[in-house]
Design an enzyme around this catalytic site. Structure first.
Site, short mmCIF file in Angstrom:
data_model
loop_
_atom_site.label_atom_id
_atom_site.label_comp_id
_atom_site.label_asym_id
_atom_site.label_seq_id
_atom_site.Cartn_x
_atom_site.Cartn_y
_atom_site.Cartn_z
N HIS A 1 33.07 -4.53 -16.09
CA HIS A 1 32.24 -3.34 -15.92
C HIS A 1 32.00 -3.01 -14.45
O HIS A 1 31.51 -3.83 -13.67
CB HIS A 1 30.89 -3.57 -16.61
CG HIS A 1 30.09 -2.33 -16.80
ND1 HIS A 1 30.50 -1.26 -17.56
CD2 HIS A 1 28.88 -1.97 -16.30
CE1 HIS A 1 29.59 -0.31 -17.54
NE2 HIS A 1 28.60 -0.72 -16.78
N MET B 1 22.16 1.56 -14.28
CA MET B 1 20.99 0.72 -14.52
C MET B 1 20.94 -0.44 -13.53
O MET B 1 21.94 -1.08 -13.26
CB MET B 1 21.06 0.19 -15.95
CG MET B 1 20.04 -0.87 -16.32
SD MET B 1 20.31 -1.45 -18.02
CE MET B 1 21.89 -2.27 -17.87
N ASP C 1 35.68 -5.07 -20.02
CA ASP C 1 34.22 -4.91 -19.95
C ASP C 1 33.51 -5.94 -20.83
O ASP C 1 33.78 -6.04 -22.02
CB ASP C 1 33.83 -3.50 -20.42
CG ASP C 1 32.51 -3.03 -19.83
OD1 ASP C 1 31.56 -3.84 -19.82
OD2 ASP C 1 32.45 -1.88 -19.39
N SER D 1 28.15 3.92 -15.08
CA SER D 1 27.48 3.34 -16.24
C SER D 1 26.54 4.39 -16.84
O SER D 1 26.97 5.49 -17.13
CB SER D 1 26.76 2.05 -15.85
OG SER D 1 26.45 1.28 -16.99
N GLN D 2 25.23 4.09 -17.00
CA GLN D 2 24.36 5.07 -17.65
C GLN D 2 24.27 6.38 -16.86
O GLN D 2 23.97 7.43 -17.42
CB GLN D 2 22.97 4.51 -17.92
CG GLN D 2 22.05 4.39 -16.74
CD GLN D 2 20.68 3.81 -17.12
OE1 GLN D 2 20.51 3.16 -18.14
NE2 GLN D 2 19.70 4.05 -16.29
#
Length: 300
Positions: A283, A35, A227, A109-110
Site C-alpha cells: 500500500h 489516513m 496491498d 488512500s482515503q
C-alpha cells in the site's frame, strides 16, 4: 516620439514572447493525503510535491490541509465527518485563485475516495484528471494496520471499529467507519454508512453527482498489487467481495454500480475515461521512476 513607439513595440513583443516561451501550461495540482498523514509531512506529501515540481517545472501544487494546522489535519483524517471534510476541501479549492481555471488532482488512500467525492459534489472550479492512488472506492472490510506516524490514533480507530462499525456513535465519530463495507451485512451497510454508500449511490441516485463525475477527462485508479492494508485491494479498482462471503471478489464491470450506471462509470468506460494501473508493491509503495512514468503524464 516615433522612436519611443517603435522601441515600446519591440520591447513588448520581445518581453511577451519571452514570457510565453517560459510559461507553464500545465494545470495546477491538488493533493489529498491519506489516513494517519498530513498535508506537509516532508517524508510523504512533501516528497510527492517535490517530485511533481521536479518533473513539471513551474507547476502550482496545493496539498490540502484539513484544519488550521498539521496536527488538526492528521486528527481530522480520523475524526472529522467525511462530508464535512469534503466541504472543507471544496472551500479551500474554490477560494484558491490559482485553481479557478481548473486543476488535476491526486489522492492517496482515503484521499482518493475523498477527492472523487469532491469531483461529484463540487464541480467548480473543474477537476480535469483525477488520480486515485490506493483509494477504497467500494470501502473496506478490515483494518489490519495503519500507515503514518501516529499509532495512538490508529489504535483508537481500531478500538472504535471493534465496538461496531455501524454503531451510531462510531459512524458519527470515526471516518474509517464511514467507508466500512460489510459484505456479510449489505443491507446494514447501505442503511447506516454515512459516506461511502451515499457517494456510491447505493440507495438513491443523485443525478448531479453522476453528471459531475462524468465531466472528468480521466479517472486514473491505482491498485497496489501486494496491498496488505486494504481489504480487499480490488476496492481500489471499484471491485469488492461478492455479497455473503469474504473470499470471492467481483470486478467493477460486474458490479451493480457499473451495470446500472449509478455513478456514470459505465459511460466513462465507454468514453475511455477510466484508467486502471497496478503498482506492484504494498500500500502506497512505489518508486520515483514508476510514479514519473505512470502518473506524471496525467498531471501535465
Amino acid at each position: 516620439m516615433e522612436l519611443k513607439i517603435i522601441f515600446s513595440a519591440i520591447f513588448s513583443v520581445f518581453f511577451v514572447g519571452s514570457v510565453s516561451c517560459h510559461s507553464n501550461s500545465s494545470l495546477p495540482l491538488v493533493i489529498w493525503h491519506g489516513m494517519g498523514d498530513s498535508c506537509c509531512n516532508p517524508l510523504s506529501m512533501g516528497s510527492i510535491k517535490s517530485l511533481v515540481e521536479k518533473n513539471i517545472p513551474g507547476i502550482y501544487v496545493n496539498s490540502l490541509e484539513i484544519g488550521s494546522n498539521i496536527i488538526d489535519d492528521m486528527a481530522n483524517g480520523f475524526f472529522m465527518d467525511g462530508f464535512t471534510q469534503i466541504k472543507f476541501a471544496c472551500d479551500i479549492i474554490a477560494k484558491d485563485p490559482k485553481l479557478k481555471n481548473g486543476y488535476n488532482a491526486i489522492g492517496f488512500s482515503q484521499g482518493g475516495q475523498f477527492l472523487r467525492a469532491v469531483a461529484q459534489i463540487c464541480p467548480n472550479p473543474p477537476m480535469n484528471n483525477l488520480i486515485s492512488a490506493g483509494g477504497q472506492h467500494q470501502g473496506v472490510y478490515g483494518f489490519p494496520r495503519c500507515p503514518g506516524d501516529n499509532s495512538t490514533l490508529c489504535n483508537l480507530a481500531r478500538e472504535l471499529l471493534n465496538m461496531g462499525a455501524y454503531d451510531k456513535f462510531v459512524q458519527e465519530n470515526l471516518v474509517q467507519a464511514q467507508y466500512w463495507h460489510d459484505p456479510l451485512n449489505e443491507a446494514e451497510y447501505r442503511q447506516y454508512s454515512r459516506f461511502i454508500a451515499i457517494i456510491n449511490q447505493e440507495n438513491s441516485v443523485n443525478e448531479t453527482y453522476k453528471k459531475n463525475l462524468v465531466k472528468l477527462n480521466k479517472f486514473v485508479m491505482v491498485m497496489f498489487g501486494k496491498d496488505t492494508m486494504v481489504e480487499p485491494k480490488e476496492s481500489e479498482w471499484f471491485g469488492f467481495y461478492v455479497p455473503g462471503n469474504t473470499s470471492d471478489v467481483y470486478t467493477l464491470r460486474e458490479s451493480k454500480l457499473y451495470i446500472q450506471d449509478k455513478l456514470g462509470l459505465k459511460q466513462m468506460d465507454a468514453d475511455k475515461k477510466l484508467v486502471f494501473l497496478t503498482a506492484p508493491w504494498d500500500h502506497l509503495q512505489f518508486t520515483d521512476e514508476w510514479f514519473e512514468a505512470n502518473l506524471i503524464p496525467y498531471m501535465k
